[in-house]
Write an enzyme that holds these catalytic residues in place. Structure first.
Site, PDB file in Angstrom:
ATOM      1  N   ASN A 272      -5.436  12.410   1.046  1.00  9.43           N
ATOM      2  CA  ASN A 272      -4.493  11.541   1.766  1.00  9.43           C
ATOM      3  C   ASN A 272      -5.299  10.742   2.786  1.00  9.43           C
ATOM      4  O   ASN A 272      -6.530  10.880   2.890  1.00  9.43           O
ATOM      5  CB  ASN A 272      -3.400  12.373   2.445  1.00  9.43           C
ATOM      6  CG  ASN A 272      -2.282  11.498   2.985  1.00  9.43           C
ATOM      7  OD1 ASN A 272      -1.769  10.628   2.277  1.00  9.43           O
ATOM      8  ND2 ASN A 272      -1.908  11.669   4.245  1.00  9.43           N
ATOM      9  N   LYS A 273      -4.620   9.896   3.522  1.00  7.74           N
ATOM     10  CA  LYS A 273      -5.264   8.997   4.477  1.00  7.74           C
ATOM     11  C   LYS A 273      -6.296   9.711   5.343  1.00  7.74           C
ATOM     12  O   LYS A 273      -6.045  10.829   5.811  1.00  7.74           O
ATOM     13  CB  LYS A 273      -4.171   8.351   5.345  1.00  7.74           C
ATOM     14  CG  LYS A 273      -4.648   7.394   6.411  1.00  7.74           C
ATOM     15  CD  LYS A 273      -5.546   6.295   5.888  1.00  7.74           C
ATOM     16  CE  LYS A 273      -4.963   5.539   4.727  1.00  7.74           C
ATOM     17  NZ  LYS A 273      -5.979   4.715   4.004  1.00  7.74           N
TER      18      LYS A 273
ATOM     19  N   ASP B  28      -2.098  11.027  -1.692  1.00  9.12           N
ATOM     20  CA  ASP B  28      -2.519  10.034  -2.692  1.00  9.12           C
ATOM     21  C   ASP B  28      -2.873  10.668  -4.021  1.00  9.12           C
ATOM     22  O   ASP B  28      -2.758  10.042  -5.082  1.00  9.12           O
ATOM     23  CB  ASP B  28      -3.703   9.217  -2.179  1.00  9.12           C
ATOM     24  CG  ASP B  28      -3.185   8.047  -1.372  1.00  9.12           C
ATOM     25  OD1 ASP B  28      -2.714   8.279  -0.248  1.00  9.12           O
ATOM     26  OD2 ASP B  28      -3.197   6.914  -1.903  1.00  9.12           O
TER      27      ASP B  28
ATOM     28  N   ALA C 118       0.668   5.152  -2.111  1.00  9.20           N
ATOM     29  CA  ALA C 118       0.436   5.458  -3.527  1.00  9.20           C
ATOM     30  C   ALA C 118       1.623   5.130  -4.449  1.00  9.20           C
ATOM     31  O   ALA C 118       1.445   4.423  -5.456  1.00  9.20           O
ATOM     32  CB  ALA C 118       0.003   6.917  -3.661  1.00  9.20           C
TER      33      ALA C 118
ATOM     34  N   ARG D 179       0.868  -1.175   0.000  1.00  8.02           N
ATOM     35  CA  ARG D 179       0.000   0.000   0.000  1.00  8.02           C
ATOM     36  C   ARG D 179       0.906   1.227   0.000  1.00  8.02           C
ATOM     37  O   ARG D 179       2.126   1.114   0.066  1.00  8.02           O
ATOM     38  CB  ARG D 179      -1.016  -0.011   1.151  1.00  8.02           C
ATOM     39  CG  ARG D 179      -0.652  -0.672   2.427  1.00  8.02           C
ATOM     40  CD  ARG D 179       0.475  -0.032   3.192  1.00  8.02           C
ATOM     41  NE  ARG D 179       0.274   1.386   3.355  1.00  8.02           N
ATOM     42  CZ  ARG D 179       1.212   2.252   3.630  1.00  8.02           C
ATOM     43  NH1 ARG D 179       2.477   1.861   3.750  1.00  8.02           N
ATOM     44  NH2 ARG D 179       0.969   3.540   3.770  1.00  8.02           N
TER      45      ARG D 179
ATOM     46  N   GLN E  32      -1.707   2.047  10.002  1.00  6.39           N
ATOM     47  CA  GLN E  32      -0.416   2.151   9.303  1.00  6.39           C
ATOM     48  C   GLN E  32       0.613   2.923  10.131  1.00  6.39           C
ATOM     49  O   GLN E  32       1.814   2.674  10.027  1.00  6.39           O
ATOM     50  CB  GLN E  32      -0.585   2.865   7.948  1.00  6.39           C
ATOM     51  CG  GLN E  32      -1.360   2.085   6.908  1.00  6.39           C
ATOM     52  CD  GLN E  32      -2.832   2.445   6.924  1.00  6.39           C
ATOM     53  OE1 GLN E  32      -3.388   2.780   7.970  1.00  6.39           O
ATOM     54  NE2 GLN E  32      -3.481   2.368   5.778  1.00  6.39           N
TER      55      GLN E  32
END
Ligand code: MRU
Length: 347
Positions: free
Chosen positions: A244-245, A234, A47, A45, A193
């Site tokens: 993003n996350k 991302d 990007a 995982r 993460q």
């Protein structure tokens, strides 16, 4: 340093990121379909890492072609399959576009020459990503003042890229320049993460890191424990809006409230200059079980309704600067990012 992926010519070896840090297990993908599933399941995982893995996934599939007609079919099928794996990461589509362009350019050559050319392009993508991250590290470190405590979210490190990392690349470079006292890593629910991957990477390298739950960030800022925030991305639209996350947006708003710099670090392959703003960035919605469970253990009612967007979009207005391999862009981003636009077009 350790790689997120290793190309072996006839297989792609991935460290299974779902199992870190408890277990270091390596998974071998022997077909494009296996790579697609590894991306979907988040064995790999981040990007840029997804983009490089997808390029090698294409190779695994086209290598099975006995003739040029089959090669063309295999190529089109696997590119289509890989496109469907994760919708938000721009790097995935960017890498597949590069492979498509190379394929078109080589079409008149022999089967063997086409496959060799495609394989060369995939390893160029990998090498380029590492080189881009080193540059991001250099540019980004120039923004970090001495004695900083840096908050980061999710994992934008070596594991999320071909190596070194984007946000963690900046942290690495600045730390080894003696500018960072400590990193705070948010756990990053639901997949963790930050807790699992960022802490693992930083501890391996001897960089002091403190883990916090996502809801602690505001209070730590209030207490003066954070100097600045830096995350990866991302997908970045032309106006600087950044996907993003999930949770990145909240951190940016909190940073603004506490008058702290909020930086995004990403290679040019993350920019989507076809989008005027972040409104059209597709946001991946993932399996509700990721929210109802932690590591397979239920934490709520079995069928409780859940929302599980994997990403959010931080409006450009909250972003102090965007660091890429081309340099540092400041608002207004329409103007500063336009200068980088030509580089984005697939070669
Ligand atoms: O869902 P993930 O783990 O793939 O999300 C990763 C992120 O949001 C990263 O910050 C982003 O991809 C940049 S990685 C250099």
């Amino acid at each position: 340093m350790w790689p997120s992926l290793e190309w072996k010519g006839d297989k792609l070896v991935l460290i299974d990121q779902r199992l870190l840090p408890q277990k270091e297990v390596y998974l071998e993908c022997q077909s494009g379909e296996e790579v697609a599933q590894a991306i979907e399941k988040m064995v790999i995982r981040g990007a840029p890492a997804i983009g490089v893995a997808a390029a090698y996934g294409v190779i695994l599939e086209v290598k099975q072609s006995p003739d040029k007609a089959t090669l063309q079919q295999n190529f089109a099928r696997i590119v289509q399959r890989l496109r469907q794996t994760r919708p938000t990461a721009r790097n995935l589509f960017w890498a597949l576009e590069r492979m498509e362009k190379t394929f078109k350019d080589l079409l008149s050559l022999s089967l063997r020459e086409i496959i060799t050319g495609l394989e060369r392009e995939a390893s160029t993508l990998e090498e380029e990503d590492l080189a881009r991250n080193m540059k991001i590290g250099e540019y980004g470190a120039s923004l970090i003042p001495p004695s900083s405590t840096v908050l980061t979210h999710c994992n934008a490190g070596a594991l999320a890229t071909a190596g070194y990392g984007t946000a963690l690349g900046v942290i690495r470079t600045a730390y080894f320049q003696g500018k960072i006292d400590r990193v705070y890593a948010t756990e990053t629910r639901p997949i963790l993460q930050g807790a699992r991957l960022t802490c693992w990477e930083l501890v391996k390298e001897g960089i002091p890191v403190t883990l916090i739950t996502d809801n602690m960030a505001g209070w730590l800022m209030n207490q003066g424990k954070i100097s600045l925030v830096i995350t990866g991305a991302d997908r970045i639209a032309r106006n600087g809006d950044t996907a993003n996350k999930i949770g990145t947006y909240s951190l940016a708003v909190l940073a603004r409230e506490h008058q702290l710099p909020f930086y995004i670090a990403a290679p040019l392959s993350t920019f989507d200059f076809s989008l005027n703003s972040g409104q059209k960035i597709p946001i991946e919605e993932r399996d509700p079980r990721e929210v109802r469970e932690i590591n397979g253990h239920p934490i709520s009612l079995q069928d409780i309704p859940v929302e599980n967007p994997a990403f959010d979009v931080t409006p450009a207005a909250y972003i102090t600067a965007i660091i890429s391999d081309r340099g540092i862009a400041y608002p207004p981003y329409e103007e500063s990012l336009r200068l980088w636009l030509t580089e984005e077009t697939p070669k």
